[in-house]
Design an enzyme around this catalytic site. Structure first.
Site, PDB file in Angstrom:
ATOM      1  N   CYS A   1       3.272   3.386  -4.313  1.00 40.87           N
ATOM      2  CA  CYS A   1       4.179   2.945  -3.300  1.00 40.87           C
ATOM      3  C   CYS A   1       4.128   1.322  -3.488  1.00 40.87           C
ATOM      4  O   CYS A   1       3.911   0.843  -4.494  1.00 40.87           O
ATOM      5  CB  CYS A   1       3.415   3.382  -1.862  1.00 40.87           C
TER       6      CYS A   1
ATOM      7  N   ASN B   1       0.361  -0.168  -1.406  1.00 41.43           N
ATOM      8  CA  ASN B   1      -0.759   0.341  -1.765  1.00 41.43           C
ATOM      9  C   ASN B   1      -1.757   0.405  -0.629  1.00 41.43           C
ATOM     10  O   ASN B   1      -3.277   0.466  -0.900  1.00 41.43           O
ATOM     11  CB  ASN B   1      -1.524  -0.206  -3.185  1.00 41.43           C
TER      12      ASN B   1
ATOM     13  N   CYS C   1      -0.620   2.148   2.716  1.00 46.65           N
ATOM     14  CA  CYS C   1      -0.138   3.326   3.372  1.00 46.65           C
ATOM     15  C   CYS C   1       0.062   4.562   2.727  1.00 46.65           C
ATOM     16  O   CYS C   1      -0.846   5.652   2.825  1.00 46.65           O
ATOM     17  CB  CYS C   1       0.955   2.995   4.336  1.00 46.65           C
ATOM     18  N   ARG C   2       1.217   4.897   2.076  1.00 47.85           N
ATOM     19  CA  ARG C   2       1.408   5.988   1.415  1.00 47.85           C
ATOM     20  C   ARG C   2       0.604   6.409   0.270  1.00 47.85           C
ATOM     21  O   ARG C   2      -0.011   7.403   0.056  1.00 47.85           O
ATOM     22  CB  ARG C   2       3.082   6.043   1.027  1.00 47.85           C
ATOM     23  N   SER C   3       0.456   5.514  -0.725  1.00 50.61           N
ATOM     24  CA  SER C   3      -0.310   5.844  -2.054  1.00 50.61           C
ATOM     25  C   SER C   3      -1.769   6.040  -1.703  1.00 50.61           C
ATOM     26  O   SER C   3      -2.386   7.235  -2.386  1.00 50.61           O
ATOM     27  CB  SER C   3       0.137   5.007  -3.031  1.00 50.61           C
TER      28      SER C   3
ATOM     29  N   ASP D   1       8.802   4.888   4.069  1.00 52.10           N
ATOM     30  CA  ASP D   1       7.752   3.691   4.311  1.00 52.10           C
ATOM     31  C   ASP D   1       7.398   3.774   5.833  1.00 52.10           C
ATOM     32  O   ASP D   1       8.291   3.615   6.713  1.00 52.10           O
ATOM     33  CB  ASP D   1       8.575   2.467   3.756  1.00 52.10           C
TER      34      ASP D   1
END
Ligand code: 4NP
Length: 155
Positions: A7, A10, A12-14, A126
């Site tokens: 993301c 690095n 939150c999402r990934s 995001d």
């Protein structure tokens, strides 16, 4: 088989995808067959732990999140079979820094592997500047895609 989720930050999402995928891989008995990491396209958060809101969401779902943010570099393409971007901006960045066509071909959107997202929006939005519901959405989208990804990778 080595997979890297990518993301922007690095945090939150990934890292959520990394934790969820590791959990699902273990559940599927594929530990040692599918290896999982994550990274970001940006460098602002390098060394930071996962965002507290992402970690809280994962913890509430029974999944621990650890690790420190790192940036995805050109040299990382050699280490992975698949580089799974969370959104189109991340994918475009990765294709731009890919050293060659073979590396660029490793870049896919994670949600391509969610059978239910066919024909729809393939981004994991995001959540950084939004409220806690964004992190719950991220978790759900990522989990559905990881299950599809495991089906795709299962030997
Ligand atoms: P991520 O979220 O890409 O899912 O880790 C973000 C984290 C930080 C920022 C943006 C998105 N930021 O602008 O600092």
């Amino acid at each position: 088989m080595r997979v890297c989720f990518v993301c922007l930050g690095n945090i939150c999402r990934s890292p959520t995808a990394e934790a969820v995928m590791r959990h699902r891989v273990r559940e599927a008995g594929l530990e040692g067959v599918i290896e999982v990491e994550s990274a970001g396209t940006g460098s602002w958060h390098v060394g930071d732990p996962p965002d507290a809101r992402a970690a809280a969401e994962a913890r509430a779902r029974g999944i621990p999140m650890t690790g420190a943010a790192r940036r995805f570099g050109r040299g990382d393409f050699d280490r992975f079979d698949l580089v799974l971007a969370m959104d189109r901006e991340n994918a475009a960045h990765l294709r731009r820094i890919a050293p060659d066509g073979r590396a660029a071909a490793k870049v896919r959107l994670l949600r391509e592997f969610d059978p239910r997202s066919a024909g729809g929006d393939l981004s994991v939005p995001d959540p950084y500047y939004g409220g806690p519901e964004g992190f719950s959405t991220v978790f759900d989208l990522v989990d559905a895609a990881c299950l599809g990804l495991i089906d795709h990778l299962r030997p």
